[in-house]
Every structure is written in C-alpha cells, then in structure tokens.
Design an enzyme around this catalytic site. Structure first.
Site, PDB file in Angstrom:
ATOM      1  N   LYS A 204      54.185  -1.663  21.161  1.00 48.59           N
ATOM      2  CA  LYS A 204      52.892  -1.008  20.953  1.00 48.59           C
ATOM      3  C   LYS A 204      53.056   0.519  20.988  1.00 48.59           C
ATOM      4  CE  LYS A 204      48.333  -0.501  22.918  1.00 48.59           C
ATOM      5  NZ  LYS A 204      47.454  -0.718  24.059  1.00 48.59           N
ATOM      6  N   GLU A 210      63.841   0.120  26.590  1.00 44.03           N
ATOM      7  CA  GLU A 210      64.606  -1.095  26.289  1.00 44.03           C
ATOM      8  C   GLU A 210      64.576  -1.399  24.789  1.00 44.03           C
ATOM      9  OE1 GLU A 210      62.384  -0.702  28.654  1.00 44.03           O
ATOM     10  OE2 GLU A 210      62.975  -1.730  30.499  1.00 44.03           O
ATOM     11  N   GLY A 265      48.926  -4.586  25.724  1.00 44.83           N
ATOM     12  CA  GLY A 265      50.227  -5.202  25.404  1.00 44.83           C
ATOM     13  C   GLY A 265      50.272  -6.675  25.791  1.00 44.83           C
ATOM     14  N   ARG A 266      49.778  -6.998  26.996  1.00 44.01           N
ATOM     15  CA  ARG A 266      49.874  -8.392  27.469  1.00 44.01           C
ATOM     16  C   ARG A 266      48.811  -9.291  26.848  1.00 44.01           C
ATOM     17  NH1 ARG A 266      48.820  -4.696  31.234  1.00 44.01           N
ATOM     18  NH2 ARG A 266      46.844  -4.712  32.366  1.00 44.01           N
ATOM     19  N   GLU A 351      50.238  -7.856  36.222  1.00 41.64           N
ATOM     20  CA  GLU A 351      50.108  -6.511  35.669  1.00 41.64           C
ATOM     21  C   GLU A 351      48.620  -6.157  35.529  1.00 41.64           C
ATOM     22  OE1 GLU A 351      51.564  -5.327  31.608  1.00 41.64           O
ATOM     23  OE2 GLU A 351      53.092  -4.249  32.708  1.00 41.64           O
ATOM     24  N   HIS A 382      62.356 -30.855  42.674  1.00 40.46           N
ATOM     25  CA  HIS A 382      63.663 -30.968  43.322  1.00 40.46           C
ATOM     26  C   HIS A 382      64.104 -29.616  43.850  1.00 40.46           C
ATOM     27  CE1 HIS A 382      63.917 -35.092  41.984  1.00 40.46           C
ATOM     28  NE2 HIS A 382      63.277 -34.641  40.913  1.00 40.46           N
ATOM     29  N   LYS A 510      59.622   3.943  35.646  1.00 46.20           N
ATOM     30  CA  LYS A 510      60.155   4.400  34.348  1.00 46.20           C
ATOM     31  C   LYS A 510      60.630   5.845  34.466  1.00 46.20           C
ATOM     32  CE  LYS A 510      57.159   1.767  31.216  1.00 46.20           C
ATOM     33  NZ  LYS A 510      56.077   1.877  30.257  1.00 46.20           N
TER      34      LYS A 510
END
Ligand code: F6P
Length: 547
Positions: A204, A210, A265-266, A351, A382, A510
């Site tokens: 965005k 990254e 973004g999410r 977030e 398990h 960041k």
C-alpha cells in the site's frame, strides 16, 4: 494523568460487575441441564454461517447487560458511520471503507467506481496470463506468480489462496514471499524459471523495507538471468496507493494497480492486493468471495444488535476481557485449508485493537485487544489443548467447522468434525474428581493409586467456546467469515473506545531498525544505547567483517 475508564462511560458497569459474581458458583453444564433450549436461544445465523455461542459464560441477563453497553456506546450509530464512509480513523483522518471493495452491484459512489474499474483491469491481466497471451521476455508464457508483500499485503491473500485450494484453476502456480530474511526469497527462486515468472509487488505504502528489498532482489535475479531492462515490465506488476513510488521504483505505470487511502492494509485482500487469490482461483471465484463478504456487510448493517453475528462475537470478547479476566483468545479452525486463519486474524485483531489510548488520546485504565493465537484442528489437540483443558488461564475459543468437506475421504471429515465437537463438549462438561475415581476403580487401580492419580485426571470444565459452522468452505462462506471477524474487531473497538484502524505501534521498531542497520554498516555504535543492544550489534559486526 487522567485515565479513561469504561466504568465512567457505561452506567450499566456496576450491574455487570455485580452480575459477574454469579459465575463464582454457576456452571455452564448446569445451565444446559436447566434449559434444553439453550443452544437455540444462543445461536444466530448470517450469510451462510451459524454461530452457536451457547457454550459461553452468559445468561439472558448477561446478554441484555452487554447489549446495553452497545447501546450506550451508540454501536448502531458507529456501524452507520463506518459504512457511510465517515472518518472513523481519526488519527489518520480517513474513512475505513473496505466494505466498498466488495460492493458487487452497479457502482454508485466514487469509491465503488474506482474499485469496479480496477477489478476490470485486473480481470484483463488475469485472463491474459491464464490464456498465455501475456508472454515473458523469451516469449514463454507465465507459469508462476509470486506475491511480494508483508502484513496486510501478504497474510490475507496467502490465507485465502490456501483456504480456496479446492477452487484452484491450476493455470499458474502462486507463491508468497514476505520476510526480509533472504532465505525465503532465495529458496523460492531456486525453484523458478525467470522467463516464466511474474512478480506482484503488493505494498500500500510502497515504502515497506521487506517488500522493497525482496522486489529489488527479484529484479536483480531477472536481470542476471538475461532479461533486458526494457523487458522487466513483462515480469513486474505492482499494487499500491503510491503509484508514483511504484513507477519511480521502475514498474511500468500501466502495470500499477491502485488501492486507496481509505483501505487499511489488513482490510485490503478484497482489492487488487488480492490479485494473487484471483490468479489462483480466477476472477469468478474472487467475486464470489467478495459477494460472501458483502452478504455479511448487509447483515452487520441491518440485523438488530441482539441478532447481529459480528456484534455478538464482539460483545462476548468484551465480556471476557473486561469482566472475566481473560487476556487471550484461541482460534481453532477444524479445516486444514483454514490453517493460516489464526495468523491472519492475529494481524486483524491485534494490530487493530492492541492500543493503550482512547480515540481522543486518553490513556486507558482497562484491557484492550486480546492476544489471538491458534492452529488448525486436530493438530492443536496433540499440543496446547492440554492447557485449554487443565491449565489455569481463561481462554475463550472460536471453533470453526464445516459440515461438508471437499475431498473424497469422507470418513476423515466425519472424524474431524467429531473431534471438533468433542473438544468443546469436553471443555464444557469437564471431568470431576468423583468421575475420575470411578473410572480408575473400574480400570482396577488400587485405592492408593486412585488417591494419587485421580486429581491429575480432573478436568475443571466450564470453559467457554463458540462454534462457527459453515455448510462448506466455499468462496462465499469464506468471504462472510472474514467479514464477520472484521466487523467483530470494529465492534470491540467501538465498545473499548479505541481507533481500530491505525497502527502507530509498529513505527518505533521500524525507525530503530533503520538506526541499528546504520550502526552495523558504519560500526559506529552510539555509546548511550543500552549495553544489551550495543553487545548484540558488536557480536554481529565481529561475525560479519565482510559486510
Ligand atoms: O508494519 C505494519 C504495516 O504497516 C501493516 O499495517 C501493513 O499491512 C504492512 O505493514 C504492509 O504495509 P504495505 O502494504 O504498505 O507494504
């Protein structure tokens, strides 16, 4: 400092505090025994999803009191404000109009029109790649599509692409790369042919470290393989709200697909950020996913609060977080294809609602967003289910199950479903000391052995859970499920008086990441940094003198 208190905001607070006391003696098992209609009383259905919330620490009175909180918070007004596009994201002064992304009728608002145009353009690209008319630099057709993105530009598309595996058209292979750790990208590139690979750079902001680094490395890989600079346009597409930055990065303008400031973004998988999903399952199925979400949006907008599925999910977590001392929630999908849902929901929930100040910036004196985690059933049984059954933490659980599977191993689907139901049943009923003793006696243990072993076999029970039932995991039900969680998150944000649409908490890390990187690069480590940070940097520098 004056703290914001929910007890000042809601006049019904003392009643809720008093009401919670009944749970010191009341058990869920007793409530079920007293009311054979309890499941029907505490169930709600919407957009192909049935929510059975009867196995929760609530009574009709609890629900009435929680609904009163919702009224005092003007939740109905807040829902309208969200859907109308008012600036519910106050700190960034923006609307949060992800619902416009799944509007399937004729577009009427400027946002819906922009979405329709972008989806039409995206449809052309998918068709060109699927049909083979889009060629790579050697004239080969595209066989592999790699989504480079992180956070909301990765988790949603990655989760949905896996969830819809039975709908894959298998025209191209779709891959995802997120981590700054070059291992992820290089492991993937080792398996790919540059001549038939298309990269989708999904960001965005187009400034995420990254994504930029991975995209740069992918570009270098293409050039090294012999792709000429002018042919890179055949291998790179971007999705961003910063078209200028994508172009400056070197992506051809006609290959940049917009998203907009009014999409978080999410909350963006429904936009061109979800292009990788459409590459996997085709535009028709992508639109079915959007339609499922739209059906849940309609329900959220129109259903009364007491019959509103996302609102109920939000009220329950409000109850557990504010009154019952729970700080966490487990998401346990009994569907292998939903394996990535817990990590997707971690971003969506944590977030969005992991905040310490109210919408107007006052520090809170109450718990906000829960820690969300989980894994697919039955794998968790398990592993960490031991703690769910016998540990000391209160962990409300969302079980998610499908009535019908997609595969031919029908008996395994029956076993999967049986396990899901049995888990919520065991958590509810538990096993008393008496029962444990009787069982051990029947197995032939001595009195002494029984006295020692029985306490270890006690399950306290009375542990809460929801079950979300889907007829089948289809694009529609998946869309509705995700939208339900989006709206649950907003509901909680409204009740907690926090902004669910910003994420300032990710910024400091960041910034310091950049500073630490410079310190490593220059070996100039500020002496006033804490000794632990200095030590770790020095260790790295001496292990990497060649960098
Ligand atoms: O670091 C957090 C975040 O800003 C998320 O909110 C977002 O989804 C992710 O980074 C990726 O951002 P972008 O799409 O701008 O690269």
């Amino acid at each position: 400092m004056s703290y914001s208190k929910l007890s000042d905001r809601y006049t019904v607070w003392p009643q809720l505090e008093q009401h919670r006391e009944i749970w010191k003696s009341q058990t869920l098992a007793q409530l079920f025994a007293d009311d054979t209609n309890r499941c029907a009383r505490f169930s709600v259905s919407a957009a192909g999803i049935e929510l059975d919330y009867s196995k929760n620490h609530i009574t009709t009175e609890t629900l009435q009191l929680l609904l009163e909180v919702a009224r005092q918070a003007d939740l109905s007004g807040a829902i309208k404000r969200l859907l109308k596009g008012e600036h519910v994201n106050g700190t960034e002064d923006r609307p949060a109009l992800h619902t416009a992304l799944r509007h399937t009728g004729a577009p009427t608002t400027p946002e819906q029109k922009a979405v329709a145009e972008t989806l039409a353009k995206m449809s052309g690209l998918i068709e060109a790649v699927h049909s083979g008319s889009w060629k790579g630099y050697t004239g080969e057709k595209i066989t592999d599509v790699v989504n480079i993105g992180i956070g909301g530009s990765d988790l949603g598309p990655r989760m949905v692409a896996k969830a819809l595996t039975p709908y894959h058209l298998n025209k191209v292979n779709v891959h995802f790369v997120a981590n700054i750790d070059g291992a992820e990208l290089s492991d993937l590139l080792a398996k790919l042919n540059p001549a038939s690979t298309l990269f989708l750079v999904a960001s965005k902001s187009f400034s995420t470290q990254e994504t930029r680094e991975n995209a740069l490395s992918a570009r270098a890989w293409m050039l090294e393989a012999g792709c000429a600079q002018q042919d890179l346009a055949k291998h790179f597409v971007a999705i961003s709200s910063r078209v200028d930055k994508a172009v400056e990065f070197g992506i051809a303008e006609e290959n940049v697909y917009p998203i907009w400031d009014w999409v978080g973004g999410r909350y963006s998988l429904w936009s061109a950020i979800g292009m990788s999903i459409a590459f996997a399952v085709g535009m028709d199925n992508f639109n079915r996913l959007r339609a499922g979400a739209e059906a849940m949006d309609k329900h959220f907008a129109e259903a009364p609060l007491e019959k509103n599925l996302p609102v109920i999910l939000g009220l329950l977590m409000f109850w557990y977080g504010e009154f019952m001392g729970s700080t966490t929630q487990a998401i346990l999908p009994y569907a292998h294809h939903l394996a990535l849902l817990p990590s997707y929901l971690q971003q969506l929930e944590m977030e969005s609602n992991g905040k310490s100040v109210t919408r107007d910036g006052k520090p809170v004196d109450y718990p906000t967003g829960a820690i969300v985690w989980g894994t697919e059933g039955t794998n968790g049984q398990h592993s960490f289910h031991q703690l769910l059954h016998q540990g000391t933490s209160l962990v409300p659980i969302d079980f998610i199950a499908t009535l019908k599977g997609h595969d031919n191993l029908k008996h395994q689907h029956r076993l999967l479903f049986a396990n899901c139901v049995a888990q919520s049943q065991a958590l509810l009923t538990g096993r008393s000391l008496e029962m444990a003793k009787t069982e051990l006696k029947a197995q032939g243990f001595s009195d002494e052995e029984i006295a020692f072993l029985a306490p270890h076999k006690v399950h306290p029970g009375n542990r809460p859970s929801n079950t979300l039932l889907l007829e089948q995991l289809t694009p529609e039900t998946l869309g509705a499920l995700i939208a339900a969680y989006e709206h649950k998150v907003y509901t909680l944000g409204v009740l907690l008086d926090i902004n669910s649409f910003d994420q300032w908490g990710v910024e400091l890390g960041k910034l310091l990441g950049t500073h630490v990187n410079i310190a490593i690069e220059t070996t100039d480590i500020p002496g006033d940094w804490d000794s632990s940070t200095q030590h770790l940097i020095r260790k790295f520098c001496s292990a990497n003198t060649d960098l």
